[in-house]
Design an enzyme around this catalytic site. Structure first.
Site, short mmCIF file in Angstrom:
data_model
loop_
_atom_site.label_atom_id
_atom_site.label_comp_id
_atom_site.label_asym_id
_atom_site.label_seq_id
_atom_site.Cartn_x
_atom_site.Cartn_y
_atom_site.Cartn_z
N GLY A 1 -11.76 -53.92 -47.85
CA GLY A 1 -11.77 -52.94 -48.92
C GLY A 1 -12.83 -51.88 -48.71
O GLY A 1 -12.76 -50.79 -49.29
N HIS B 1 -7.58 -46.94 -39.20
CA HIS B 1 -6.64 -48.02 -39.46
C HIS B 1 -6.09 -47.94 -40.88
O HIS B 1 -5.05 -48.54 -41.18
CB HIS B 1 -7.26 -49.40 -39.18
CG HIS B 1 -8.42 -49.76 -40.03
ND1 HIS B 1 -9.72 -49.51 -39.68
CD2 HIS B 1 -8.48 -50.39 -41.22
CE1 HIS B 1 -10.54 -49.96 -40.61
NE2 HIS B 1 -9.81 -50.51 -41.56
N SER C 1 -15.57 -49.18 -40.18
CA SER C 1 -14.39 -49.57 -39.40
C SER C 1 -14.08 -51.04 -39.63
O SER C 1 -13.05 -51.39 -40.18
CB SER C 1 -14.63 -49.30 -37.91
OG SER C 1 -13.57 -49.79 -37.12
N SER D 1 -13.39 -50.49 -45.83
CA SER D 1 -12.97 -49.64 -44.71
C SER D 1 -12.93 -48.17 -45.10
O SER D 1 -12.39 -47.80 -46.14
CB SER D 1 -11.59 -50.05 -44.23
OG SER D 1 -11.66 -51.14 -43.36
N ASP E 1 -11.89 -44.77 -34.73
CA ASP E 1 -11.21 -45.31 -35.91
C ASP E 1 -11.46 -44.35 -37.06
O ASP E 1 -12.35 -44.55 -37.88
CB ASP E 1 -11.76 -46.70 -36.22
CG ASP E 1 -11.02 -47.40 -37.36
OD1 ASP E 1 -10.05 -46.81 -37.87
OD2 ASP E 1 -11.41 -48.52 -37.72
#
Length: 448
Positions: free
Chosen positions: A324, A214, A342, A326, A244
């Protein structure tokens, strides 16, 4: 030719209390535990082994048991493997015992559990829900966040009931499932912030890194600073859908892609391999917003229904994370890369569920390997490697090293340190917690 050196990833320990690196039981993706059947033949004593050896044993034993195999887990306290078996065949029990594991009779077969997850996907794909097989209970654990209410809740409850007694259970989450767009070492792109996961080398020899998918669909280019010059370009990104994850290659082909994770204060931990997760496994997460935190894997092959869409094949954990984080690294203290952050629910104050993309799946999909490829894995930075072994600790406070316990979290303080072996500590940078960028979004989660 001059070689560009990647700045070390700065990890900030976050959370309340000491890091809980020790766990009561490690559950393997393929198994669940207990005691063997009641055959008349004397059974072999269960072998004691490491979690890694247990995973190897289950990967071989599971296929041999066929339909009788219903999952397994690793009991870390006893250092034994427990294998779930269905049916009344004493031969299967004897086979498990002779392999050095403990046989545990259960009701639900893997085929029945997988069929039930398919029913959930068909009838209960509702934003804010997630599910994964829990080998410890021989059930499917279904999680609903705070947004699931009214008709959506009734639909979910009805679907779970239709699966039959003892097949699945529902738990409520106080938070909201969302991707954690923003992220280990902070990277910036398109007004968003994420975390660098692991440096890799592609099959074509290009240096790059993995991050969340993402993040990869949010921006084509990423830099080390807000509004800074790009250092990497997205080559592949998957989100939502079958994972992801994203591959970003460095724009400078001379970049040295060290496989170490920076624990702060000049200390690093070499990442020497990529490995699959196991239910109950003790894991550590690093992200640019909250730094280091630890916990356990609670589910595998999880499905998460984000507002942006459904993501499958994720790892479910009780490790906290925030926007943040991720794309940040999920790893073990022995240097195994496990996952990429994720998303999930909750935060590092109240807790919650967090989902991770399995690293092994991402590497296979993009055609890459951990580290610098032919240049060698686990290159160590000048700051030095954080030594590690089973006696190691990851903790932090002003006075130095903080101990671990089962429930502990990685405490945070400017003077803190995160150690990971009997003697040394991986200190944390005085810079403290990495602040969250205004442009950051939020991300996703899951796995089984």
């Amino acid at each position: 030719m001059s070689h560009r050196r990647i700045p070390k990833r700065k990890a900030v320990l976050a959370g309340a209390g000491a890091v809980g690196i020790a766990a009561a039981a490690v559950l393997l993706p393929h198994a669940n535990a207990s005691q063997s059947g009641s055959g008349s033949e004397p059974k072999a004593a269960p072998r004691t082994m490491s979690a890694a050896a247990a995973q190897d044993l289950v990967s071989q034993l599971g296929p041999e048991l066929g339909d009788a195999y219903a999952g397994a887990y690793y009991d870390a306290q006893k250092q034994q493997v427990v294998v779930n078996v269905v049916g009344d065949s004493n031969d299967v029990v004897v086979q498990v015992n002779e392999a050095g594991a403990v046989a545990r009779p259960v009701e639900n077969s893997m085929g029945e559990l997988k069929s039930a997850t398919s029913t959930l996907a068909d009838k209960a794909t509702i934003p804010g829900t997630a599910w994964a097989v829990d080998p410890r209970t021989n059930q499917i654990l279904v999680t609903a966040d705070r947004t699931v209410a009214g008709d959506s809740w009734n639909r979910l409850e009805s679907t779970v009931r239709s699966l039959g007694s003892g097949m699945a259970r529902i738990q409520k989450s106080a938070g909201e499932f969302k991707p954690f767009l923003e992220g280990g070492d902070a990277i910036f792109g398109g007004g968003s912030r994420c975390s660098l996961g692991f440096n890799v080398t592609t099959d074509g020899g290009q240096p790059g890194f993995l991050t969340a998918g993402h993040c990869g669909v949010a921006a084509d280019q990423w830099s080390e600073d807000p509004n800074g010059a790009p250092i990497g370009t997205v080559q592949a990104a998957t989100f939502p859908g079958d994972g992801d994850f994203a591959l970003v290659t460095y724009d400078d082909p001379a970049t040295q892609a060290s496989s170490s994770v920076d624990l702060g204060n000049g200390q690093t931990l070499d990442i020497v391999r990529a490995d699959d997760a196991a239910v109950g496994q003790e894991v550590i997460r690093m992200g640019s917003t909250t730094g280091l935190d630890d916990g356990q894997v609670t589910g595998l092959d999880a499905t998460v229904n984000y507002p942006e869409g459904t993501v499958t094949g994720l790892i479910q954990t009780n490790v906290c994370a925030e926007p943040g984080d991720s794309g940040g690294a999920l790893f073990t203290r022995d240097g195994s890369a496990i996952g990429l952050t994720s998303g999930g629910s909750g935060d590092c104050t109240s807790g919650g569920e967090t989902f991770f993309q399995p690293v092994t799946t991402a590497l296979a999909a993009v055609g890459a390997q951990i580290g610098a490829g032919d240049q060698g894995q686990g290159g160590q930075d000048q700051g030095g490697q954080a030594d590690q072994d089973q006696g190691g600790q990851a903790g932090q406070d002003q006075g130095g090293q903080a101990g671990q316990d089962q429930g502990g979290q990685a405490g945070q303080d400017q003077g803190g340190q995160a150690g990971q072996d009997q003697d040394g500590q991986a200190g944390q940078d005085q810079g403290g917690q990495a602040g969250q960028d205004d442009g950051g979004g939020q991300g996703g989660f899951d796995d089984n």
